[in-house]
Design a protein around this motif. Structure first.
Motif, PDB file in Angstrom:
ATOM      1  N   LEU A  57       0.827  -1.199   0.000  1.00 27.17           N
ATOM      2  CA  LEU A  57       0.000   0.000   0.000  1.00 27.17           C
ATOM      3  C   LEU A  57       0.865   1.253   0.000  1.00 27.17           C
ATOM      4  O   LEU A  57       0.598   2.212  -0.739  1.00 27.17           O
ATOM      5  CB  LEU A  57      -0.922   0.004   1.233  1.00 27.17           C
ATOM      6  CG  LEU A  57      -1.855   1.219   1.347  1.00 27.17           C
ATOM      7  CD1 LEU A  57      -2.815   1.278   0.183  1.00 27.17           C
ATOM      8  CD2 LEU A  57      -2.612   1.180   2.666  1.00 27.17           C
ATOM      9  N   PHE A  58       1.920   1.237   0.795  1.00 26.06           N
ATOM     10  CA  PHE A  58       2.777   2.413   0.895  1.00 26.06           C
ATOM     11  C   PHE A  58       3.423   2.760  -0.441  1.00 26.06           C
ATOM     12  O   PHE A  58       3.485   3.933  -0.833  1.00 26.06           O
ATOM     13  CB  PHE A  58       3.848   2.176   1.960  1.00 26.06           C
ATOM     14  CG  PHE A  58       4.688   3.385   2.239  1.00 26.06           C
ATOM     15  CD1 PHE A  58       4.117   4.554   2.697  1.00 26.06           C
ATOM     16  CD2 PHE A  58       6.064   3.349   2.035  1.00 26.06           C
ATOM     17  CE1 PHE A  58       4.898   5.673   2.959  1.00 26.06           C
ATOM     18  CE2 PHE A  58       6.847   4.450   2.279  1.00 26.06           C
ATOM     19  CZ  PHE A  58       6.262   5.626   2.746  1.00 26.06           C
ATOM     20  N   GLU A  59       3.885   1.776  -1.166  1.00 22.50           N
ATOM     21  CA  GLU A  59       4.505   2.023  -2.467  1.00 22.50           C
ATOM     22  C   GLU A  59       3.524   2.651  -3.451  1.00 22.50           C
ATOM     23  O   GLU A  59       3.901   3.464  -4.289  1.00 22.50           O
ATOM     24  CB  GLU A  59       5.067   0.719  -3.044  1.00 22.50           C
ATOM     25  CG  GLU A  59       6.305   0.208  -2.324  1.00 22.50           C
ATOM     26  CD  GLU A  59       7.435   1.226  -2.350  1.00 22.50           C
ATOM     27  OE1 GLU A  59       7.671   1.823  -3.428  1.00 22.50           O
ATOM     28  OE2 GLU A  59       8.074   1.431  -1.308  1.00 22.50           O
ATOM     29  N   GLY A  78       1.848  11.381   8.482  1.00 23.08           N
ATOM     30  CA  GLY A  78       1.767   9.937   8.541  1.00 23.08           C
ATOM     31  C   GLY A  78       2.792   9.277   9.429  1.00 23.08           C
ATOM     32  O   GLY A  78       3.875   9.832   9.675  1.00 23.08           O
ATOM     33  N   VAL A  79       2.441   8.084   9.894  1.00 21.69           N
ATOM     34  CA  VAL A  79       3.366   7.228  10.634  1.00 21.69           C
ATOM     35  C   VAL A  79       3.569   5.974   9.796  1.00 21.69           C
ATOM     36  O   VAL A  79       2.606   5.323   9.387  1.00 21.69           O
ATOM     37  CB  VAL A  79       2.806   6.854  12.020  1.00 21.69           C
ATOM     38  CG1 VAL A  79       3.775   5.900  12.737  1.00 21.69           C
ATOM     39  CG2 VAL A  79       2.575   8.102  12.859  1.00 21.69           C
ATOM     40  N   ILE A  80       4.826   5.653   9.514  1.00 17.24           N
ATOM     41  CA  ILE A  80       5.154   4.484   8.706  1.00 17.24           C
ATOM     42  C   ILE A  80       6.082   3.557   9.486  1.00 17.24           C
ATOM     43  O   ILE A  80       6.637   3.932  10.526  1.00 17.24           O
ATOM     44  CB  ILE A  80       5.828   4.896   7.382  1.00 17.24           C
ATOM     45  CG1 ILE A  80       7.053   5.767   7.652  1.00 17.24           C
ATOM     46  CG2 ILE A  80       4.829   5.620   6.484  1.00 17.24           C
ATOM     47  CD1 ILE A  80       7.804   6.186   6.385  1.00 17.24           C
ATOM     48  N   ASP A  81       6.250   2.349   8.963  1.00 17.54           N
ATOM     49  CA  ASP A  81       7.100   1.366   9.629  1.00 17.54           C
ATOM     50  C   ASP A  81       8.569   1.799   9.563  1.00 17.54           C
ATOM     51  O   ASP A  81       8.976   2.576   8.681  1.00 17.54           O
ATOM     52  CB  ASP A  81       6.908   0.000   8.975  1.00 17.54           C
ATOM     53  CG  ASP A  81       7.379  -1.125   9.880  1.00 17.54           C
ATOM     54  OD1 ASP A  81       6.899  -1.183  11.028  1.00 17.54           O
ATOM     55  OD2 ASP A  81       8.203  -1.922   9.442  1.00 17.54           O
ATOM     56  N   MET A  82       9.360   1.302  10.476  1.00 16.30           N
ATOM     57  CA  MET A  82      10.747   1.730  10.608  1.00 16.30           C
ATOM     58  C   MET A  82      11.561   1.508   9.341  1.00 16.30           C
ATOM     59  O   MET A  82      12.501   2.263   9.053  1.00 16.30           O
ATOM     60  CB  MET A  82      11.410   0.986  11.780  1.00 16.30           C
ATOM     61  CG  MET A  82      10.793   1.274  13.136  1.00 16.30           C
ATOM     62  SD  MET A  82      10.943   3.000  13.646  1.00 16.30           S
ATOM     63  CE  MET A  82      12.710   3.135  13.862  1.00 16.30           C
ATOM     64  N   GLN A 119      10.895   4.259   3.634  1.00 18.00           N
ATOM     65  CA  GLN A 119      11.495   5.548   3.301  1.00 18.00           C
ATOM     66  C   GLN A 119      10.393   6.584   3.144  1.00 18.00           C
ATOM     67  O   GLN A 119       9.491   6.416   2.335  1.00 18.00           O
ATOM     68  CB  GLN A 119      12.294   5.452   1.995  1.00 18.00           C
ATOM     69  CG  GLN A 119      12.994   6.742   1.581  1.00 18.00           C
ATOM     70  CD  GLN A 119      14.071   7.151   2.578  1.00 18.00           C
ATOM     71  OE1 GLN A 119      14.831   6.317   3.063  1.00 18.00           O
ATOM     72  NE2 GLN A 119      14.129   8.436   2.867  1.00 18.00           N
ATOM     73  N   ALA A 120      10.479   7.653   3.927  1.00 19.31           N
ATOM     74  CA  ALA A 120       9.425   8.659   3.900  1.00 19.31           C
ATOM     75  C   ALA A 120       9.331   9.342   2.540  1.00 19.31           C
ATOM     76  O   ALA A 120      10.351   9.621   1.909  1.00 19.31           O
ATOM     77  CB  ALA A 120       9.672   9.704   4.983  1.00 19.31           C
ATOM     78  N   PRO A 121       8.126   9.621   2.070  1.00 16.97           N
ATOM     79  CA  PRO A 121       7.957  10.350   0.810  1.00 16.97           C
ATOM     80  C   PRO A 121       8.531  11.760   0.917  1.00 16.97           C
ATOM     81  O   PRO A 121       8.798  12.273   2.009  1.00 16.97           O
ATOM     82  CB  PRO A 121       6.430  10.394   0.628  1.00 16.97           C
ATOM     83  CG  PRO A 121       5.914   9.282   1.462  1.00 16.97           C
ATOM     84  CD  PRO A 121       6.842   9.188   2.627  1.00 16.97           C
ATOM     85  N   MET A 132      13.620  13.622  12.590  1.00 19.51           N
ATOM     86  CA  MET A 132      13.937  13.308  11.208  1.00 19.51           C
ATOM     87  C   MET A 132      12.737  13.516  10.273  1.00 19.51           C
ATOM     88  O   MET A 132      12.823  13.290   9.080  1.00 19.51           O
ATOM     89  CB  MET A 132      14.415  11.855  11.082  1.00 19.51           C
ATOM     90  CG  MET A 132      13.327  10.821  11.368  1.00 19.51           C
ATOM     91  SD  MET A 132      13.886   9.124  11.132  1.00 19.51           S
ATOM     92  CE  MET A 132      14.035   9.083   9.347  1.00 19.51           C
ATOM     93  N   ALA A 133      11.595  13.963  10.851  1.00 21.51           N
ATOM     94  CA  ALA A 133      10.402  14.150  10.022  1.00 21.51           C
ATOM     95  C   ALA A 133      10.644  15.185   8.955  1.00 21.51           C
ATOM     96  O   ALA A 133      11.243  16.223   9.204  1.00 21.51           O
ATOM     97  CB  ALA A 133       9.229  14.574  10.904  1.00 21.51           C
ATOM     98  N   GLU A 134      10.212  14.873   7.794  1.00 19.51           N
ATOM     99  CA  GLU A 134      10.331  15.812   6.691  1.00 19.51           C
ATOM    100  C   GLU A 134       9.043  16.573   6.536  1.00 19.51           C
ATOM    101  O   GLU A 134       7.975  16.034   6.604  1.00 19.51           O
ATOM    102  CB  GLU A 134      10.625  15.054   5.391  1.00 19.51           C
ATOM    103  CG  GLU A 134      11.918  14.276   5.414  1.00 19.51           C
ATOM    104  CD  GLU A 134      12.117  13.536   4.125  1.00 19.51           C
ATOM    105  OE1 GLU A 134      11.985  14.187   3.065  1.00 19.51           O
ATOM    106  OE2 GLU A 134      12.383  12.338   4.158  1.00 19.51           O
TER     107      GLU A 134
END
Length: 241
Positions: free
Chosen positions: A144-146, A159-163, A166-168, A235-237
């Motif tokens: 889904l993330f891709e 958003g919160v994603i798994d460790m 790679q954040a968009p 590290m949040a963009e």
């Protein structure tokens, strides 16, 4: 007299009762009158004429000019019509505000809808992102993330994603150790999509679309707990147009 009948008919169209319309028409045609004189002139039952006159007075179309004896006079047509116009404009303005609030809230389509496959899921997410000004996500599914990354084109997404993800480029992202196979996308605090990643892998029911403000509000609280506990917020963009 045809003018009297026409006046009564047009007053009925404005929402006056038959007795109210006849009473005002009599006042307008004959001037100041007592309730008994109005009753005699219009055949309104004497027991009913007082109620009709009180309603005309409350509506602003008639006024008491003497208490003893009780005498009523009509408001001038221009004044009475102006009062009615203001009332109609106020009701229309209120109706517009209430209807726009309902339209904005999306409450017309309140409900829960099953999303049968991944293609339909992505279409629903695409529409959700396009129509919303604020979006929260919790994504643990790599698949889904891709597919979502290319849809995130501005800074309205948090958003919160798994460790390991790679954040968009756009939006604000944090990472956490996500163990639940459930992805959540919340839009404008009023609607959300739940993605069942384990079922989706087998092309079974992929998720549900929920259009309900209370459920979305509860999901938002859940998101904020995850967001506040997410690791390494520094590290949040946050790149916004």
């Amino acid at each position: 007299m045809s003018e009297f009948r026409d006046a009564v008919e047009v007053l009925r169209k404005l929402g006056f009762s038959d007795y109210e319309a006849k009473a005002y028409a009599a006042l307008l045609a004959m001037g100041e009158l007592t309730p008994r004189e109005i009753s005699s002139a219009t055949n309104i039952p004497y027991t009913k004429v007082y109620d009709a006159l009180k309603k005309l007075e409350a509506r602003g179309w008639a006024t008491v000019v003497s208490r003893s004896p009780l005498v009523y006079a009509p408001k001038k047509v221009e004044e009475a019509i102006a009062i009615e116009k203001r009332k109609i404009e106020e009701r229309l303005k209120e109706a517009e505000e209430k209807l726009k609030a309902l339209e904005k809230a999306g409450s017309v389509a309140t409900g829960i809808y099953v999303i049968r496959n991944f293609t339909a899921l992505m279409k629903a997410i695409r529409n959700l992102l396009a129509d919303s000004s604020e979006v929260y996500m919790v994504i643990s599914s790599e698949r889904l993330f891709e597919n979502i990354k290319s849809l995130v084109s501005n800074g309205k997404v948090k958003g919160v994603i798994d460790m390991d993800m790679q954040a968009p480029r756009y939006g604000e992202w944090r990472k956490a150790q996500l163990t639940s196979p459930l992805d959540i996308i919340i839009a404008d605090g009023s609607k959300l999509i739940l993605h069942f990643s384990l079922l989706s892998l087998h092309e079974k029911t992929s998720g549900v679309l929920v259009l309900d403000r209370e459920i979305a509000s509860a999901a938002t609280e859940y998101f904020m707990r995850i967001w506040n506990n997410a690791e390494n917020p520094g590290m949040a963009e946050s790149i916004k147009k």
